[in-house]
Design a protein around this motif. Sequence first.
Motif, PDB file in Angstrom:
ATOM      1  N   ASP A  58       0.793  -1.221   0.000  1.00  0.00           N
ATOM      2  CA  ASP A  58       0.000   0.000   0.000  1.00  0.00           C
ATOM      3  C   ASP A  58       0.828   1.274   0.000  1.00  0.00           C
ATOM      4  OD1 ASP A  58      -2.308  -1.619   2.230  1.00  0.00           O
ATOM      5  OD2 ASP A  58      -2.440  -1.404   0.056  1.00  0.00           O
ATOM      6  N   GLU A  59       2.042   1.225   0.494  1.00  0.00           N
ATOM      7  CA  GLU A  59       2.870   2.413   0.639  1.00  0.00           C
ATOM      8  C   GLU A  59       3.443   2.846  -0.703  1.00  0.00           C
ATOM      9  OE1 GLU A  59       7.018   3.406   2.807  1.00  0.00           O
ATOM     10  OE2 GLU A  59       5.553   2.289   3.991  1.00  0.00           O
ATOM     11  N   LEU A  60       3.231   4.123  -1.034  1.00  0.00           N
ATOM     12  CA  LEU A  60       3.695   4.652  -2.313  1.00  0.00           C
ATOM     13  C   LEU A  60       4.908   5.564  -2.159  1.00  0.00           C
ATOM     14  CD1 LEU A  60       0.199   5.502  -3.804  1.00  0.00           C
ATOM     15  CD2 LEU A  60       1.663   3.573  -4.430  1.00  0.00           C
ATOM     16  N   ALA A  61       4.879   6.439  -1.163  1.00  0.00           N
ATOM     17  CA  ALA A  61       5.945   7.427  -1.002  1.00  0.00           C
ATOM     18  C   ALA A  61       5.866   8.028   0.389  1.00  0.00           C
ATOM     19  CB  ALA A  61       5.810   8.537  -2.042  1.00  0.00           C
ATOM     20  N   TYR A  62       6.885   8.803   0.736  1.00  0.00           N
ATOM     21  CA  TYR A  62       6.864   9.592   1.957  1.00  0.00           C
ATOM     22  C   TYR A  62       6.452  11.008   1.585  1.00  0.00           C
ATOM     23  CZ  TYR A  62       9.234   5.818   4.367  1.00  0.00           C
ATOM     24  OH  TYR A  62       9.543   4.604   4.921  1.00  0.00           O
ATOM     25  N   THR A  63       5.693  11.654   2.462  1.00  0.00           N
ATOM     26  CA  THR A  63       5.226  13.015   2.175  1.00  0.00           C
ATOM     27  C   THR A  63       6.402  13.961   1.925  1.00  0.00           C
ATOM     28  OG1 THR A  63       5.074  13.464   4.557  1.00  0.00           O
ATOM     29  CG2 THR A  63       3.046  12.775   3.431  1.00  0.00           C
ATOM     30  N   LYS A  64       7.525  13.754   2.620  1.00  0.00           N
ATOM     31  CA  LYS A  64       8.683  14.637   2.454  1.00  0.00           C
ATOM     32  C   LYS A  64       9.305  14.539   1.065  1.00  0.00           C
ATOM     33  CE  LYS A  64      11.981  11.364   4.455  1.00  0.00           C
ATOM     34  NZ  LYS A  64      12.921  11.095   3.381  1.00  0.00           N
ATOM     35  N   ASP A  65       9.012  13.460   0.341  1.00  0.00           N
ATOM     36  CA  ASP A  65       9.584  13.258  -0.992  1.00  0.00           C
ATOM     37  C   ASP A  65       8.750  13.897  -2.104  1.00  0.00           C
ATOM     38  OD1 ASP A  65      11.735  11.816   0.004  1.00  0.00           O
ATOM     39  OD2 ASP A  65      10.646   9.917  -0.113  1.00  0.00           O
ATOM     40  N   VAL A  66       7.575  14.420  -1.765  1.00  0.00           N
ATOM     41  CA  VAL A  66       6.698  15.038  -2.769  1.00  0.00           C
ATOM     42  C   VAL A  66       6.766  16.551  -2.570  1.00  0.00           C
ATOM     43  CG1 VAL A  66       4.376  15.123  -3.751  1.00  0.00           C
ATOM     44  CG2 VAL A  66       5.185  13.016  -2.654  1.00  0.00           C
ATOM     45  N   PRO A  67       7.481  17.247  -3.432  1.00  0.00           N
ATOM     46  CA  PRO A  67       7.667  18.690  -3.246  1.00  0.00           C
ATOM     47  C   PRO A  67       6.385  19.482  -3.490  1.00  0.00           C
ATOM     48  CG  PRO A  67       8.589  18.003  -5.348  1.00  0.00           C
ATOM     49  CD  PRO A  67       8.173  16.746  -4.633  1.00  0.00           C
ATOM     50  N   VAL A  68       6.229  20.573  -2.743  1.00  0.00           N
ATOM     51  CA  VAL A  68       5.132  21.505  -2.999  1.00  0.00           C
ATOM     52  C   VAL A  68       5.351  22.077  -4.395  1.00  0.00           C
ATOM     53  CG1 VAL A  68       4.013  23.658  -2.306  1.00  0.00           C
ATOM     54  CG2 VAL A  68       4.839  22.057  -0.561  1.00  0.00           C
ATOM     55  N   GLY A  69       4.322  22.054  -5.229  1.00  0.00           N
ATOM     56  CA  GLY A  69       4.454  22.531  -6.603  1.00  0.00           C
ATOM     57  C   GLY A  69       5.121  21.516  -7.515  1.00  0.00           C
ATOM     58  N   GLY A  70       5.151  20.252  -7.093  1.00  0.00           N
ATOM     59  CA  GLY A  70       5.789  19.207  -7.884  1.00  0.00           C
ATOM     60  C   GLY A  70       5.159  17.860  -7.611  1.00  0.00           C
ATOM     61  N   GLY A  71       5.915  16.805  -7.882  1.00  0.00           N
ATOM     62  CA  GLY A  71       5.378  15.471  -7.663  1.00  0.00           C
ATOM     63  C   GLY A  71       6.421  14.399  -7.903  1.00  0.00           C
ATOM     64  N   VAL A  72       5.996  13.161  -7.695  1.00  0.00           N
ATOM     65  CA  VAL A  72       6.836  11.983  -7.904  1.00  0.00           C
ATOM     66  C   VAL A  72       6.001  10.909  -8.598  1.00  0.00           C
ATOM     67  CG1 VAL A  72       8.332  12.432  -5.906  1.00  0.00           C
ATOM     68  CG2 VAL A  72       6.308  10.987  -5.641  1.00  0.00           C
ATOM     69  N   ILE A  73       6.696   9.945  -9.178  1.00  0.00           N
ATOM     70  CA  ILE A  73       6.030   8.802  -9.802  1.00  0.00           C
ATOM     71  C   ILE A  73       6.410   7.573  -8.999  1.00  0.00           C
ATOM     72  CG2 ILE A  73       5.771   7.424 -11.902  1.00  0.00           C
ATOM     73  CD1 ILE A  73       6.659  10.005 -13.443  1.00  0.00           C
ATOM     74  N   ALA A  74       5.397   6.863  -8.508  1.00  0.00           N
ATOM     75  CA  ALA A  74       5.596   5.657  -7.712  1.00  0.00           C
ATOM     76  C   ALA A  74       4.884   4.511  -8.419  1.00  0.00           C
ATOM     77  CB  ALA A  74       5.050   5.849  -6.302  1.00  0.00           C
ATOM     78  N   GLY A  75       5.640   3.748  -9.191  1.00  0.00           N
ATOM     79  CA  GLY A  75       5.028   2.643  -9.947  1.00  0.00           C
ATOM     80  C   GLY A  75       4.047   3.180 -10.964  1.00  0.00           C
ATOM     81  N   ASP A  76       2.776   2.801 -10.839  1.00  0.00           N
ATOM     82  CA  ASP A  76       1.756   3.262 -11.785  1.00  0.00           C
ATOM     83  C   ASP A  76       0.958   4.444 -11.247  1.00  0.00           C
ATOM     84  OD1 ASP A  76       0.249   1.985  -9.866  1.00  0.00           O
ATOM     85  OD2 ASP A  76      -0.877   0.746 -11.262  1.00  0.00           O
TER      86      ASP A  76
END
Length: 148
Positions: A58-76
């Motif tokens: 269920d875990e996709l990412a940590y909140t600290k890794d998703v920048p304000v005004g940006g994003g990350v890709i975790a699998g699909d």
Amino acid sequence: MTENLSGFHLDRRTALAAGAVAATALTVAGCSSGSNQSASAAPNPGNGNAQAKKQDDDELAYTKDVPVGGGVIAGDTVITQPTAGSFQGFSSTCTHLGCKVNEVTNGLIKCPCHGSSYHLDGTVAGGPAPRALDSKAIRVDGDKIVSA
């Protein structure tokens, strides 16, 4: 012509055609879409284009890794934070021809195949994508972002 172990003869043209059909089938099988929801949590700054890593089912990412005004890709899943504390999840499948988006930079989610781009809220920023990215249900659980 070549001969396999069962005595079946296969020429190069037939082998190449079969390979192309198999590759197309795998590409089509990889396309999917998600459901519609988003989650909110306290803001945490991160880097500009981190690739989040899935830690368990269920875990996709940590909140600290998703920048304000940006994003990350975790699998699909694409996870964005358009404004502080507002996290949104989207399918990583481009709505044009089903390629996978591959980066979130300069406030845009980008597809490498034909140049489509999306705003951090999933709406189309530039074509040829015909519609917004499909939403995916996520939620914040402590300092983690998980599938909802």
